[in-house]
Write an enzyme that holds these catalytic residues in place. Structure first.
Site, mmCIF file in Angstrom:
data_model
loop_
_atom_site.group_PDB
_atom_site.id
_atom_site.type_symbol
_atom_site.label_atom_id
_atom_site.label_comp_id
_atom_site.label_asym_id
_atom_site.label_seq_id
_atom_site.Cartn_x
_atom_site.Cartn_y
_atom_site.Cartn_z
ATOM 1 N N PHE A 65 0.850 -1.188 0.000
ATOM 2 C CA PHE A 65 0.000 0.000 0.000
ATOM 3 C C PHE A 65 0.883 1.234 0.000
ATOM 4 C CE2 PHE A 65 -2.333 3.506 1.922
ATOM 5 C CZ PHE A 65 -3.395 3.577 1.052
ATOM 6 N N ASP B 231 9.264 2.561 1.927
ATOM 7 C CA ASP B 231 8.097 3.299 2.410
ATOM 8 C C ASP B 231 7.943 2.966 3.892
ATOM 9 O OD1 ASP B 231 5.552 4.040 3.220
ATOM 10 O OD2 ASP B 231 4.577 3.496 1.331
ATOM 11 N N LYS C 159 2.673 9.474 8.482
ATOM 12 C CA LYS C 159 1.842 9.148 9.660
ATOM 13 C C LYS C 159 2.297 9.726 11.008
ATOM 14 C CE LYS C 159 -0.992 5.451 7.958
ATOM 15 N NZ LYS C 159 -0.659 4.999 6.612
HETATM 16 C C1 LIG Z 1 -0.854 5.330 5.190
HETATM 17 C C2 LIG Z 1 0.156 4.893 4.213
HETATM 18 C C3 LIG Z 1 0.388 5.601 3.026
HETATM 19 C C4 LIG Z 1 -0.464 6.774 2.595
HETATM 20 O O1 LIG Z 1 -0.422 7.830 3.475
HETATM 21 P P1 LIG Z 1 -1.502 9.033 3.350
HETATM 22 O O2 LIG Z 1 -1.020 10.036 4.353
HETATM 23 O O3 LIG Z 1 -2.836 8.450 3.690
HETATM 24 O O4 LIG Z 1 -1.447 9.526 1.961
HETATM 25 C C5 LIG Z 1 1.402 5.168 2.205
HETATM 26 N N1 LIG Z 1 2.156 4.117 2.520
HETATM 27 C C6 LIG Z 1 1.967 3.413 3.654
HETATM 28 C C7 LIG Z 1 2.861 2.258 3.964
HETATM 29 C C8 LIG Z 1 0.953 3.765 4.536
HETATM 30 O O5 LIG Z 1 0.735 3.037 5.628
#
Ligand SMILES: *Cc1c(COP(=O)(O)O)cnc(C)c1O
Length: 392
Positions: free
Chosen positions: A137, A222, A251
């Site tokens: 994701f 990420d 986050k």
């Molecule tokens: C939450 C998340 C995102 C996206 O972050 P947003 O602030 O909602 O755009 C991308 N990568 C990972 C691994 C995430 O957990």
């Protein structure tokens, strides 16, 4: 106009979220309260965001001070909190430079753009594809959903952007096979969050690094969900002895303030020059002052260590629960990024926990995710375990 209530919300807010019927009005450390005065112990933390707990007094103080001083000036000018935050971040990781934005998806957009530009500046225009992971994701913008390895995120948004290939997570041979002469980078979460709290084998990330080096492609981690103490280290990749070229954060960085960051080594970051990328709000004095307080506390106090210890305790209690409860298939995760895979749908369990005063959430259909603030206490974990014992 009536007072803001849930019925009005369903009329005036875009219908993109299936919300629980709870109106939260206040928070304090690991507790939140609803408008009926009911208290909940929070094992969601606004989706792994409030790592230092709700209404953290020191973050609040930093925010109040900055709000009364200077909120926003744009990146046409320098501002001190942004510089101080970047300094702190690069001191505590592999990176030399930071680009600030406002969300995780934007941080990944910046990473994707930097990876492409890195090769295009060298005239290697054919190297523009990114290998990402199945079940990954990376966000909801067009590029980041295209980089996401889950069909349900992409459905209805064709044409999906070209330029992304996929390999199964934790399978080094399939990754190697997916990398070709057009590949510019490999992008992955050290532990997959939304995909189901999937941990890699202990040697996988180091092997990924080697494969990337041999192929001459960049490695992007990420760490939007795994970063900033969530897994028991400041950054999850520290568990695995693998260092990326680019890392994305968001986050927990602002403990609830909207901030994202893309960090890179000097070698790679040099591909960005003035005008190459930008964000109006990126790194405002207000959010960077809050994030500076967050990273200061995470690096100067024992909060990450404490989270690692409570995470180990939590995991041991979940494993003991699994012995008693046939509905639990396995317990997964690292630090305070934990999951329980069930053999029944997770949503009814989430709802029962909510009724009993605990916020937990589900990822995928049958996995419960537990991401409390790093300040969670053993007693609060014990209370959740007792609730789960009852509910399951
Ligand atoms: C939450 C998340 C995102 C996206 O972050 P947003 O602030 O909602 O755009 C991308 N990568 C990972 C691994 C995430 O957990």
């Amino acid at each position: 106009m009536n007072a803001p209530n849930m019925q009005t919300a369903d009329q005036v807010i875009a219908n993109t979220y299936a919300r629980f019927p709870v109106m939260l009005t206040k928070g304090q450390d690991c507790y939140v309260w609803d408008d009926q005065g009911r208290r909940y112990t929070d094992f969601v933390s606004g989706i792994a965001v409030c790592n230092l707990g709700h209404a953290n007094p020191r973050v609040t103080a930093a925010l109040q001070k900055q709000a009364a001083t200077l909120v926003h000036v744009s990146n046409l000018y320098y501002s001190q909190p942004q510089i101080a935050l970047a300094q702190k971040l690069v001191t505590h990781c592999f990176a030399d430079r930071v680009f600030f934005c406002n969300s995780g998806a934007e941080a990944n957009e910046a990473a994707i753009k930097l990876a492409r530009r890195f090769f295009q500046q060298q005239g290697q225009t054919q190297r523009h594809r990114i290998v990402s992971m199945e079940k990954s994701f990376h966000g909801r913008t067009m590029a980041t959903l295209s980089a996401t390895g889950q069909d349900k995120i992409k459905k209805g948004f064709d044409p999906i952007l070209d330029g992304f290939d996929f390999a199964p997570f934790n399978d080094i041979e399939r990754l190697q096979a997916a990398i070709g002469p057009q590949t510019c980078a490999v992008m992955l979460e050290p532990v997959q969050g939304e995909g189901g709290i999937n941990c890699p084998d202990s040697s996988y990330l180091a092997q990924v690094r080697t494969v990337c080096d041999n192929a001459g492609v960049l490695l992007i981690f990420d760490e939007i969900q795994t970063g900033l103490g969530r897994t028991g280290k400041l950054f999850a990749h520290e568990h695995f002895g693998a260092v990326p070229d680019i890392m994305t954060l968001a986050k927990a960085l602002g403990n609830g303030l909207p901030i994202g960051a893309m960090l890179a080594t000097d070698r790679v970051a040099a591909a960005f020059s003035p005008g190459a990328h930008a964000s109006t709000f990126g790194g405002t004095p207000l959010v960077t002052a809050a994030a500076l307080q967050v990273i200061t506390m995470l690096t100067e106090e024992k909060i990450v260590e404490q989270g690692r210890e409570t995470g180990a305790y939590f995991k041991s209690q979940l494993l003991a629960l699994k012995q008693r409860q046939a509905a639990i298939e396995d317990i997964r995760g690292l630090g305070l990024l934990l999951g329980a895979r069930l053999n029944v749908p997770a949503l009814p369990i989430v709802n029962r926990c909510l009724e009993q005063g605990f916020l937990v959430n589900a990822v995928q259909e049958k996995i419960l995710r537990f991401v409390p603030p790093l300040t969670i206490k053993k007693e609060q974990i014990d209370e959740l375990i007792a609730c789960l014992d009852d509910v399951l």
